[in-house]
Write an enzyme that holds these catalytic residues in place. Sequence first.
Site, mmCIF file in Angstrom:
data_model
loop_
_atom_site.group_PDB
_atom_site.id
_atom_site.type_symbol
_atom_site.label_atom_id
_atom_site.label_comp_id
_atom_site.label_asym_id
_atom_site.label_seq_id
_atom_site.Cartn_x
_atom_site.Cartn_y
_atom_site.Cartn_z
ATOM 1 N N LYS A 1 26.740 50.786 49.281
ATOM 2 C CA LYS A 1 25.807 50.276 48.267
ATOM 3 C C LYS A 1 25.248 51.421 47.450
ATOM 4 C CE LYS A 1 26.545 46.976 48.040
ATOM 5 N NZ LYS A 1 27.577 46.397 48.760
ATOM 6 N N ASN B 1 23.396 18.996 41.921
ATOM 7 C CA ASN B 1 23.537 20.340 42.501
ATOM 8 C C ASN B 1 23.208 20.222 43.967
ATOM 9 O OD1 ASN B 1 23.818 21.284 39.962
ATOM 10 N ND2 ASN B 1 21.897 22.411 39.897
ATOM 11 N N GLY B 2 23.841 21.050 44.790
ATOM 12 C CA GLY B 2 23.504 21.041 46.218
ATOM 13 C C GLY B 2 24.646 20.493 47.043
ATOM 14 N N HIS C 1 31.214 65.384 65.275
ATOM 15 C CA HIS C 1 32.599 65.820 65.060
ATOM 16 C C HIS C 1 32.871 66.158 63.596
ATOM 17 C CE1 HIS C 1 33.521 64.806 69.177
ATOM 18 N NE2 HIS C 1 32.935 63.637 68.995
ATOM 19 N N CYS D 1 25.599 26.020 40.071
ATOM 20 C CA CYS D 1 25.593 24.816 39.231
ATOM 21 C C CYS D 1 24.392 24.778 38.277
ATOM 22 C CB CYS D 1 25.566 23.532 40.036
ATOM 23 S SG CYS D 1 26.882 23.364 41.194
ATOM 24 N N TRP E 1 29.658 24.648 40.064
ATOM 25 C CA TRP E 1 30.206 25.739 40.870
ATOM 26 C C TRP E 1 30.643 25.071 42.165
ATOM 27 C CZ3 TRP E 1 29.774 29.079 45.125
ATOM 28 C CH2 TRP E 1 30.434 30.297 44.962
ATOM 29 N N ARG F 1 24.463 31.491 35.624
ATOM 30 C CA ARG F 1 24.419 31.105 37.032
ATOM 31 C C ARG F 1 25.811 31.103 37.663
ATOM 32 N NH1 ARG F 1 19.579 27.930 37.886
ATOM 33 N NH2 ARG F 1 20.535 26.735 39.551
ATOM 34 N N GLU G 1 28.093 49.986 55.094
ATOM 35 C CA GLU G 1 27.705 49.143 53.962
ATOM 36 C C GLU G 1 26.533 49.775 53.196
ATOM 37 O OE1 GLU G 1 29.003 46.927 52.306
ATOM 38 O OE2 GLU G 1 27.400 45.832 51.307
ATOM 39 N N GLU H 1 27.964 53.064 45.152
ATOM 40 C CA GLU H 1 28.401 52.144 44.090
ATOM 41 C C GLU H 1 27.450 52.123 42.896
ATOM 42 O OE1 GLU H 1 30.566 48.127 45.685
ATOM 43 O OE2 GLU H 1 28.517 48.434 46.404
ATOM 44 N N LYS I 1 33.831 43.298 39.514
ATOM 45 C CA LYS I 1 33.387 42.324 40.505
ATOM 46 C C LYS I 1 34.574 41.753 41.260
ATOM 47 C CE LYS I 1 30.333 39.854 42.552
ATOM 48 N NZ LYS I 1 29.701 40.642 43.638
#
Length: 612
Positions: free
Chosen positions: A489, A99-100, A508, A2, A73, A27, A485, A492, A607
Amino acid sequence: MCGIVGYIGSKQAYPIIIKGLKRLEYRGYDSAGIAILNNQIKNFKKQGKVTELEKHVGDNDVTGTMGIGHTRWATHGEPNDVNAHPHYSNSGNLVMIHNGIIENYDVLKKELLKRGYTFQSDTDTEVLVNLIEEIQKQEKVDLAEAVRKALAQVIGAYAIVIMSNNEPNRLVAARKSSPLVIGIGENEYFLASDATPIIEYTKNVVYLNDEEIAVVELGKKMQLFNIKKENKTPYIQELELNLEEIEKGGYDHFMLKEIYEQPRSIMDSLRGRLRANEGIVQLGGVLDYEEKIAKAKRIIMVACGTSWHAGLVGEYLFEDLARIPVEVEYASEFRYRNPIINEDDIVIAISQSGETADTLAAIQLAKEKGATIIGVCNVVGSSISRATHAGSYTHAGPEIGVASTKAFTSQITVLTLMALMIGKKKGTIPTSRFHHLIQELALIPQKLEKVLKVDAQTLELSHIFKDVRNFLYLGRGYSFPVALEGALKLKEISYIHAEGYPAAEMKHGPIALIDEQMPVVVIATKGASYEKVVSNIQEVKARKGVVIAVVTEGDEQVKEMADHIIEIPETDDILVPFISVVPLQLLSYHIAVLRGCNVDQPRNLAKSVTVE
Ligand code: G6P
């Protein structure tokens, strides 16, 4: 998350606020709105981009030298015109942006409903603005005092700016846990979530502290006091940053900013759901399905990419804590293989964007077969969140870097809460262990602050390893998904080939690759599989592999064997992924930067993958 912009001065407010909102677009947001006060408040709101809002305003008269604007948002309620800010109070005299998250909005709303208030939107913001109105009505106080009294009743996070038809020369603003900065110009004030909308007008700013309330009024000095009604002296700072730097909060890339946001984003995912001292874990969004999940014979997690890795962590959690068998499926495979789905199956769909085409299709398939679908999404009102029967948002805030970081840790936050909630309901977690785990979970944001201090060390390591061609990542148990992961990363964003493997499986196959050119990242934290992982490190060393070990603070055994160690704070075995993933995120980031890669927008990646 936001964006807030406010203006009061002698210039026209509308163009300043619109320009400010555009400055805050980075944002991430899903709707926008603006209110101008010129005798009477005029309010315009629109789903979509600020340009849509401008079209919506069209030829309407928006002259006026005071106003507030917002990019939303979504957190409570879908992104649509009605839920967009600013929000009016029932009388139409007050208008507010926020916001929040107001955690206790439900209780406050029920009280206001009893007093005859009505609500147009699903937002917590509309509750707060009406609470302020009610206080003014009951106690005949001015706007600033009503704001103070209302905020004293609020649990949660807020940055607000509010204006009133009855006090047409002032704006009242306040903050707690959500940023708010006030720019001081020549007989004018600018208010915003960060300095980007302000910097072209003035360099003199005051950053509000938590629980501070500011009143800015034409021709007067800013008044500042706190929620306890103690007066404060505004601390005026001079901005030194340029625009570009500010958008990224001073970080070079969004990815780094998002890595650093994790203590906060995890806190936001926990907010209102974990009350460690009272022994309460409650995910409001899935409460109606608690019984059904607890009785499920099987849970199927469907997801793609990083979200799939979070699903793997979820598998370990649910099997461990709630004793429910779990299968973790790549959505793309699941949907095309004529899977066996039963009516008493629970499907947990995990997605940051909530728009991934394969995950959405997997949900539709499972739904047709009668399964119950629970969503774990970051984007409120997204297609996946709408397609599910129930769910819990991760509340990580917009993630802009293509490589997912804070979304992953927020996803595992929600999955941990869910597994704890169901395990408690089923009685599959011993009481003392339950209490220990929730205490430890509450400490995770703090421990993440600490682990971020390994940043400089990961940069040093990156200088050593930036030119290698292959990397291997190993982990066991809860650290296996983290190994996957970490490898994802790296490939990517740096385009170095990397593989994640369960440490024991190395022998193995991948062991054949190990030689003195091969860096092997091993997650070797203290816990159930520690000794086994130590043996795996020895196997790597025996073949001259270069070991970078992520270990628990104070570890001596691995230190002697590994070529490099990264120490991280100790936590319970099941919570290690939160902490051990951070050095791996940082390592990939620095390697990619040193290789000159476009970190935030890596080649060929998107994305949000809305095609299968
Ligand atoms: C893309 C993104 C990844 C993400 C994956 C799943 O590949 O680049 O970062 O993990 O999609 O996206 P979702 O929005 O469903 O979590």
